[in-house]
Scaffold this motif. Structure first.
Motif, mmCIF file in Angstrom:
data_model
loop_
_atom_site.group_PDB
_atom_site.id
_atom_site.type_symbol
_atom_site.label_atom_id
_atom_site.label_comp_id
_atom_site.label_asym_id
_atom_site.label_seq_id
_atom_site.Cartn_x
_atom_site.Cartn_y
_atom_site.Cartn_z
ATOM 1 N N ALA A 79 6.866 -1.365 2.618
ATOM 2 C CA ALA A 79 7.787 -0.312 2.199
ATOM 3 C C ALA A 79 9.211 -0.862 2.080
ATOM 4 O O ALA A 79 9.590 -1.816 2.765
ATOM 5 C CB ALA A 79 7.753 0.842 3.189
ATOM 6 N N SER A 80 9.997 -0.241 1.236
ATOM 7 C CA SER A 80 11.406 -0.602 1.108
ATOM 8 C C SER A 80 12.188 -0.046 2.289
ATOM 9 O O SER A 80 11.714 0.846 3.001
ATOM 10 C CB SER A 80 11.970 -0.026 -0.194
ATOM 11 O OG SER A 80 11.989 1.400 -0.110
ATOM 12 N N PRO A 81 13.401 -0.558 2.518
ATOM 13 C CA PRO A 81 14.242 0.039 3.575
ATOM 14 C C PRO A 81 14.434 1.544 3.382
ATOM 15 O O PRO A 81 14.443 2.301 4.361
ATOM 16 C CB PRO A 81 15.558 -0.723 3.442
ATOM 17 C CG PRO A 81 15.162 -2.056 2.878
ATOM 18 C CD PRO A 81 14.038 -1.762 1.948
ATOM 19 N N ALA A 82 14.568 1.983 2.136
ATOM 20 C CA ALA A 82 14.724 3.417 1.880
ATOM 21 C C ALA A 82 13.474 4.184 2.277
ATOM 22 O O ALA A 82 13.559 5.295 2.834
ATOM 23 C CB ALA A 82 15.044 3.644 0.401
ATOM 24 N N GLY A 83 12.318 3.602 1.993
ATOM 25 C CA GLY A 83 11.068 4.255 2.375
ATOM 26 C C GLY A 83 10.911 4.355 3.883
ATOM 27 O O GLY A 83 10.493 5.396 4.409
ATOM 28 N N ALA A 116 11.547 7.575 9.072
ATOM 29 C CA ALA A 116 12.273 7.691 10.343
ATOM 30 C C ALA A 116 12.888 9.068 10.526
ATOM 31 O O ALA A 116 13.199 9.462 11.662
ATOM 32 C CB ALA A 116 13.349 6.618 10.426
ATOM 33 N N GLN A 117 13.066 9.820 9.440
ATOM 34 C CA GLN A 117 13.670 11.146 9.525
ATOM 35 C C GLN A 117 12.651 12.223 9.884
ATOM 36 O O GLN A 117 13.036 13.361 10.173
ATOM 37 C CB GLN A 117 14.334 11.501 8.189
ATOM 38 C CG GLN A 117 15.441 10.561 7.768
ATOM 39 C CD GLN A 117 16.537 10.436 8.806
ATOM 40 O OE1 GLN A 117 17.009 11.442 9.334
ATOM 41 N NE2 GLN A 117 16.932 9.202 9.113
ATOM 42 N N LEU A 118 11.374 11.870 9.888
ATOM 43 C CA LEU A 118 10.328 12.868 10.127
ATOM 44 C C LEU A 118 10.140 13.110 11.612
ATOM 45 O O LEU A 118 10.184 12.182 12.418
ATOM 46 C CB LEU A 118 9.005 12.400 9.520
ATOM 47 C CG LEU A 118 8.985 12.124 8.014
ATOM 48 C CD1 LEU A 118 7.652 11.508 7.614
ATOM 49 C CD2 LEU A 118 9.247 13.412 7.231
ATOM 50 N N SER A 119 9.882 14.358 11.966
ATOM 51 C CA SER A 119 9.544 14.697 13.349
ATOM 52 C C SER A 119 8.123 15.239 13.477
ATOM 53 O O SER A 119 7.580 15.305 14.582
ATOM 54 C CB SER A 119 10.528 15.727 13.914
ATOM 55 O OG SER A 119 10.527 16.912 13.128
ATOM 56 N N ARG A 120 7.521 15.609 12.359
ATOM 57 C CA ARG A 120 6.125 16.059 12.341
ATOM 58 C C ARG A 120 5.484 15.561 11.050
ATOM 59 O O ARG A 120 6.141 15.473 10.006
ATOM 60 C CB ARG A 120 6.002 17.582 12.413
ATOM 61 C CG ARG A 120 6.564 18.226 13.669
ATOM 62 C CD ARG A 120 6.301 19.727 13.683
ATOM 63 N NE ARG A 120 4.884 20.020 13.776
ATOM 64 C CZ ARG A 120 4.216 20.125 14.920
ATOM 65 N NH1 ARG A 120 4.855 19.928 16.076
ATOM 66 N NH2 ARG A 120 2.939 20.404 14.941
ATOM 67 N N LEU A 121 4.190 15.269 11.131
ATOM 68 C CA LEU A 121 3.491 14.807 9.938
ATOM 69 C C LEU A 121 1.994 15.045 10.094
ATOM 70 O O LEU A 121 1.385 14.624 11.084
ATOM 71 C CB LEU A 121 3.755 13.316 9.708
ATOM 72 C CG LEU A 121 3.173 12.696 8.436
ATOM 73 C CD1 LEU A 121 3.747 13.371 7.190
ATOM 74 C CD2 LEU A 121 3.450 11.195 8.401
#
Length: 286
Positions: free
Chosen positions: A252-256, A261-266
């Motif tokens: 993955a790219s740094p942006a990906g 990293a911004q997710l708290s649930r998935l």
């Protein structure tokens, strides 16, 4: 645990049988391999390495251990154990080729114990960090070895089962170490495995390659099935552990990676494919 000592190790330098002696392993030519304090032995000579520290890093191993011990992939472990224990002969010998931190082999040992089946288990991985973690977690479950699938430190025709779960198969070596009639159990990612995570970290998803259903030389197909289920990750830490333990972290790219990293649930799809290949008799055609 319903496990017995694994006695089919081979010297990685000359292929001769290894015998346990004085806190290590030796072959008739005098090559000696000391057992580490954590309870594993390194059978990966320097000349067989392609890098100074091959395999998963310490951080990847730690992430995988946390994720797996939380039970997220337990259905996969149960699938592998059922396949391995089916028609398992008495006093069988089993290898997990690419054992990681040992989760799947420990689950197999527990299932064998519950079924009253005795087996000699060998966990092998090219990462010393993975094998060290496996040996620390439960030394008595199996013999733990640092080694390579490309040159397995195992005597020919001594194994009843070889497991290769999300690993790197080397079919000639697997054929060499399996007894005729023994089975190779493989689990690989299906086309929808972790699709929701991949949709977040990649701009577009590649079209999945068609599965290769051709039998490896020396093997015939015994069984094939798919497993699909849903899992829920409910913290940034769990999502980070999943990403770090997979190749997607590096692809993955740094942006990906920042999006993940911004997710708290998935909510995720687990999609895997089991294949069981039987080792042919020497007189049979591959």
């Amino acid at each position: 645990m319903a496990t017995t000592a694994f006695t089919a190790l081979a010297c990685p330098l000359d292929g001769a049988p290894l015998a346990s002696a004085d806190g290590g392993w030796t072959c008739p030519a005098g090559h000696r391999y000391d057992q580490a304090a954590q309870g594993y032995v390194n059978l990966l000579p320097v000349q067989h390495k392609r890098s100074r520290d091959p395999g998963d890093s310490k951080e990847m191993v730690a992430a995988r251990r946390r994720f797996l011990e939380a039970g997220h992939y337990r259905p996969i472990a149960e699938l592998a154990a059922r396949a391995a224990l089916a028609d398992l002969p008495a006093a069988a010998a089993c290898l997990d080729a690419g054992c990681g931190e040992g989760y799947y082999l420990r689950q197999l040992a527990a299932q064998a114990d519950a079924a009253g089946k005795s087996s000699a288990l060998l966990g092998l991985d090219i990462s010393k960090w993975a094998v060290q973690a496996a040996a620390k977690a439960q030394r008595g479950t199996a013999t733990w070895v640092v080694g390579s699938n490309a040159k397995l430190p195992v005597l020919p025709a001594t194994l009843d089962r070889v497991l290769c779960l999300f690993g790197f198969p080397v079919y000639p070596e697997f054929a060499r170490v399996l007894k005729p009639g023994g089975t190779l159990i493989m689990i690989d990612a299906g086309p929808d495995h972790l699709r929701e995570l991949r949709e977040i970290i990649y701009p577009t998803l590649k079209t999945p390659a068609a599965p290769n259903d051709q039998a490896p030389p020396g093997f015939s197909l015994r069984h094939r099935e798919s497993l699909s289920c849903r899992i829920e990750l409910d913290s940034q830490e769990q999502i980070a552990d999943l990403l770090v333990m997979t190749p997607h972290f590096y692809r993955a790219s740094p942006a990906g990676r920042e999006k993940a990293a911004q997710l708290s649930r998935l909510a995720l799809t687990v999609d895997v494919r089991l294949q069981v290949w039987q080792r042919l008799q020497p007189t049979e055609n591959a």
